[in-house]
Design a protein around this motif. Structure first.
Motif, PDB file in Angstrom:
ATOM      1  N   MET A  70       0.897  -1.171  -0.067  1.00 36.81           N
ATOM      2  CA  MET A  70      -0.086   0.015   0.076  1.00 36.81           C
ATOM      3  C   MET A  70       0.743   1.205   0.053  1.00 36.81           C
ATOM      4  O   MET A  70       0.545   2.201  -0.527  1.00 36.81           O
ATOM      5  N   GLN A  71       2.026   1.209   0.549  1.00 45.18           N
ATOM      6  CA  GLN A  71       2.876   2.480   0.733  1.00 45.18           C
ATOM      7  C   GLN A  71       3.377   2.997  -0.564  1.00 45.18           C
ATOM      8  O   GLN A  71       3.251   4.167  -0.705  1.00 45.18           O
ATOM      9  N   CYS A  72       3.592   2.235  -1.567  1.00 44.94           N
ATOM     10  CA  CYS A  72       3.994   2.819  -2.881  1.00 44.94           C
ATOM     11  C   CYS A  72       2.658   2.870  -3.800  1.00 44.94           C
ATOM     12  O   CYS A  72       2.895   3.912  -4.834  1.00 44.94           O
ATOM     13  N   CYS A  73       1.715   2.185  -3.885  1.00 46.81           N
ATOM     14  CA  CYS A  73       0.661   2.459  -4.837  1.00 46.81           C
ATOM     15  C   CYS A  73      -0.608   2.632  -4.061  1.00 46.81           C
ATOM     16  O   CYS A  73      -1.639   2.884  -4.775  1.00 46.81           O
ATOM     17  N   GLY A  74      -0.862   2.694  -2.912  1.00 42.79           N
ATOM     18  CA  GLY A  74      -2.111   2.720  -2.302  1.00 42.79           C
ATOM     19  C   GLY A  74      -2.366   4.080  -1.623  1.00 42.79           C
ATOM     20  O   GLY A  74      -1.480   5.094  -1.721  1.00 42.79           O
ATOM     21  N   LYS A  75      -3.449   4.477  -1.183  1.00 40.58           N
ATOM     22  CA  LYS A  75      -3.820   5.654  -0.298  1.00 40.58           C
ATOM     23  C   LYS A  75      -4.002   5.341   1.183  1.00 40.58           C
ATOM     24  O   LYS A  75      -4.271   4.099   1.564  1.00 40.58           O
ATOM     25  N   PRO A  76      -3.611   6.108   2.105  1.00 38.44           N
ATOM     26  CA  PRO A  76      -3.619   5.902   3.312  1.00 38.44           C
ATOM     27  C   PRO A  76      -4.960   5.648   3.723  1.00 38.44           C
ATOM     28  O   PRO A  76      -6.026   6.208   3.076  1.00 38.44           O
ATOM     29  N   PHE A  77      -5.249   5.050   4.621  1.00 31.14           N
ATOM     30  CA  PHE A  77      -6.701   4.753   5.256  1.00 31.14           C
ATOM     31  C   PHE A  77      -6.564   4.528   6.774  1.00 31.14           C
ATOM     32  O   PHE A  77      -5.331   4.242   7.364  1.00 31.14           O
ATOM     33  N   ALA A  78      -7.561   4.353   7.235  1.00 31.10           N
ATOM     34  CA  ALA A  78      -7.830   4.070   8.890  1.00 31.10           C
ATOM     35  C   ALA A  78      -8.849   3.520   9.269  1.00 31.10           C
ATOM     36  O   ALA A  78      -9.849   3.069   8.579  1.00 31.10           O
ATOM     37  N   VAL A  79      -8.740   2.931  10.528  1.00 30.29           N
ATOM     38  CA  VAL A  79     -10.203   2.241  10.964  1.00 30.29           C
ATOM     39  C   VAL A  79     -11.281   3.106  10.628  1.00 30.29           C
ATOM     40  O   VAL A  79     -11.367   4.129  11.030  1.00 30.29           O
ATOM     41  N   GLY A  80     -12.540   2.507  10.377  1.00 30.00           N
ATOM     42  CA  GLY A  80     -13.723   3.078  10.269  1.00 30.00           C
ATOM     43  C   GLY A  80     -13.901   3.541   8.568  1.00 30.00           C
ATOM     44  O   GLY A  80     -15.076   3.731   8.212  1.00 30.00           O
ATOM     45  N   ASP A  81     -12.854   3.740   7.793  1.00 27.69           N
ATOM     46  CA  ASP A  81     -13.059   3.968   6.649  1.00 27.69           C
ATOM     47  C   ASP A  81     -13.555   2.981   5.677  1.00 27.69           C
ATOM     48  O   ASP A  81     -13.455   1.672   5.897  1.00 27.69           O
ATOM     49  N   ARG A  82     -14.110   3.370   4.429  1.00 28.91           N
ATOM     50  CA  ARG A  82     -14.659   2.506   3.528  1.00 28.91           C
ATOM     51  C   ARG A  82     -13.574   2.434   2.558  1.00 28.91           C
ATOM     52  O   ARG A  82     -13.120   3.498   2.062  1.00 28.91           O
ATOM     53  N   ILE A  83     -13.391   1.186   1.922  1.00 26.36           N
ATOM     54  CA  ILE A  83     -12.258   0.930   0.917  1.00 26.36           C
ATOM     55  C   ILE A  83     -12.663   0.140  -0.056  1.00 26.36           C
ATOM     56  O   ILE A  83     -13.713  -0.326  -0.112  1.00 26.36           O
ATOM     57  N   LYS A  84     -12.170   0.524  -1.352  1.00 30.56           N
ATOM     58  CA  LYS A  84     -12.272  -0.419  -2.485  1.00 30.56           C
ATOM     59  C   LYS A  84     -11.182  -0.825  -3.088  1.00 30.56           C
ATOM     60  O   LYS A  84     -10.025   0.093  -3.538  1.00 30.56           O
ATOM     61  N   TRP A  85     -10.583  -2.083  -3.026  1.00 30.74           N
ATOM     62  CA  TRP A  85      -9.239  -2.564  -3.441  1.00 30.74           C
ATOM     63  C   TRP A  85      -9.432  -3.564  -4.277  1.00 30.74           C
ATOM     64  O   TRP A  85     -10.204  -4.406  -4.033  1.00 30.74           O
ATOM     65  N   VAL A  86      -8.383  -3.605  -5.155  1.00 28.19           N
ATOM     66  CA  VAL A  86      -8.321  -4.752  -6.155  1.00 28.19           C
ATOM     67  C   VAL A  86      -7.601  -5.939  -5.334  1.00 28.19           C
ATOM     68  O   VAL A  86      -6.338  -5.419  -4.800  1.00 28.19           O
ATOM     69  N   VAL A  87      -7.949  -7.140  -5.126  1.00 26.39           N
ATOM     70  CA  VAL A  87      -7.334  -8.163  -4.384  1.00 26.39           C
ATOM     71  C   VAL A  87      -7.330  -9.281  -5.241  1.00 26.39           C
ATOM     72  O   VAL A  87      -7.958  -9.508  -6.230  1.00 26.39           O
ATOM     73  N   THR A  88      -6.372 -10.396  -4.805  1.00 28.86           N
ATOM     74  CA  THR A  88      -6.190 -11.730  -5.168  1.00 28.86           C
ATOM     75  C   THR A  88      -6.345 -12.820  -4.072  1.00 28.86           C
ATOM     76  O   THR A  88      -6.060 -12.318  -2.832  1.00 28.86           O
ATOM     77  N   ASN A  89      -6.579 -13.930  -4.304  1.00 25.83           N
ATOM     78  CA  ASN A  89      -6.433 -14.709  -3.118  1.00 25.83           C
ATOM     79  C   ASN A  89      -5.381 -15.600  -3.237  1.00 25.83           C
ATOM     80  O   ASN A  89      -5.007 -16.684  -2.733  1.00 25.83           O
ATOM     81  N   ASP A  90      -4.414 -15.261  -3.894  1.00 26.82           N
ATOM     82  CA  ASP A  90      -3.162 -15.823  -3.927  1.00 26.82           C
ATOM     83  C   ASP A  90      -2.209 -15.545  -2.826  1.00 26.82           C
ATOM     84  O   ASP A  90      -1.438 -14.452  -2.718  1.00 26.82           O
ATOM     85  N   THR A  91      -2.277 -16.228  -1.784  1.00 23.35           N
ATOM     86  CA  THR A  91      -1.727 -15.963  -0.399  1.00 23.35           C
ATOM     87  C   THR A  91      -0.429 -16.977  -0.162  1.00 23.35           C
ATOM     88  O   THR A  91      -0.014 -16.978   0.951  1.00 23.35           O
ATOM     89  N   GLU A  92      -0.284 -17.795  -1.056  1.00 24.52           N
ATOM     90  CA  GLU A  92       0.736 -18.748  -0.812  1.00 24.52           C
ATOM     91  C   GLU A  92       2.143 -18.300  -0.403  1.00 24.52           C
ATOM     92  O   GLU A  92       3.030 -19.115  -0.094  1.00 24.52           O
ATOM     93  N   ASP A  93       2.769 -17.251  -1.093  1.00 25.12           N
ATOM     94  CA  ASP A  93       4.071 -16.913  -1.138  1.00 25.12           C
ATOM     95  C   ASP A  93       4.227 -15.727   0.015  1.00 25.12           C
ATOM     96  O   ASP A  93       5.375 -15.147  -0.036  1.00 25.12           O
ATOM     97  N   ILE A  94       3.613 -15.971   1.248  1.00 23.25           N
ATOM     98  CA  ILE A  94       3.759 -14.931   2.178  1.00 23.25           C
ATOM     99  C   ILE A  94       4.601 -15.523   2.965  1.00 23.25           C
ATOM    100  O   ILE A  94       4.075 -16.500   3.867  1.00 23.25           O
ATOM    101  N   LEU A  95       5.926 -15.153   3.003  1.00 27.81           N
ATOM    102  CA  LEU A  95       7.069 -15.670   4.331  1.00 27.81           C
ATOM    103  C   LEU A  95       6.983 -14.571   5.438  1.00 27.81           C
ATOM    104  O   LEU A  95       6.799 -13.556   5.388  1.00 27.81           O
ATOM    105  N   SER A  96       6.848 -15.273   6.754  1.00 32.79           N
ATOM    106  CA  SER A  96       6.596 -14.247   7.873  1.00 32.79           C
ATOM    107  C   SER A  96       7.459 -15.196   8.956  1.00 32.79           C
ATOM    108  O   SER A  96       7.093 -16.377   9.083  1.00 32.79           O
ATOM    109  N   ALA A  97       7.903 -14.514   9.922  1.00 34.81           N
ATOM    110  CA  ALA A  97       8.684 -14.883  11.233  1.00 34.81           C
ATOM    111  C   ALA A  97       7.323 -14.987  12.315  1.00 34.81           C
ATOM    112  O   ALA A  97       7.553 -15.238  13.479  1.00 34.81           O
TER     113      ALA A  97
END
Length: 109
Positions: free
Chosen positions: A1-28
């Motif tokens: 979101m930092q490079c291509c999205g707009k700032p947002f906050a709790v309570g905001d209504r959003i409209k985003w383009v999303v995918t359900n491809d979540t398999e490549d998320i690496l996290s500790a």
């Protein structure tokens, strides 16, 4: 979101383009179940328009180190989730870790 999205906050209504491809998320950190990922950098795959109300926001901070036997590939070795009320244009590093993702809970989608 930092490079291509707009700032947002709790309570905001959003409209985003999303995918359900979540398999490549690496996290500790255990991120739980992720249903969709915001996508602004590719046109490959299947996409949906997701609209809803932002209920909670977490910033994922992680520290990376080169993977053993693959010095050109870094992996997360430490991380933490911090709940915030608002996302800025740019998030500052914390405790030697960089902000690398936002996890957002959305209702009424």
């Amino acid at each position: 979101m930092q490079c291509c999205g707009k700032p947002f906050a709790v309570g905001d209504r959003i409209k985003w383009v999303v995918t359900n491809d979540t398999e490549d998320i690496l996290s500790a950190v255990n991120l739980g179940k992720i249903d969709y990922c915001y996508e602004a950098h590719t046109n490959k795959g299947r996409f949906w328009a997701l609209q809803g109300k932002v209920e909670r926001i977490f910033i994922l901070y992680q520290k990376y180190e080169p993977e053993k036997n693959k010095p050109n590939f870094s992996v997360p070795v430490q991380g933490k989730l911090i709940e915030v009320h608002r996302v800025q244009d740019s998030e500052k590093d914390k405790d030697g870790m960089e902000a690398c993702a936002f996890l957002v809970e959305i209702s009424n989608f």
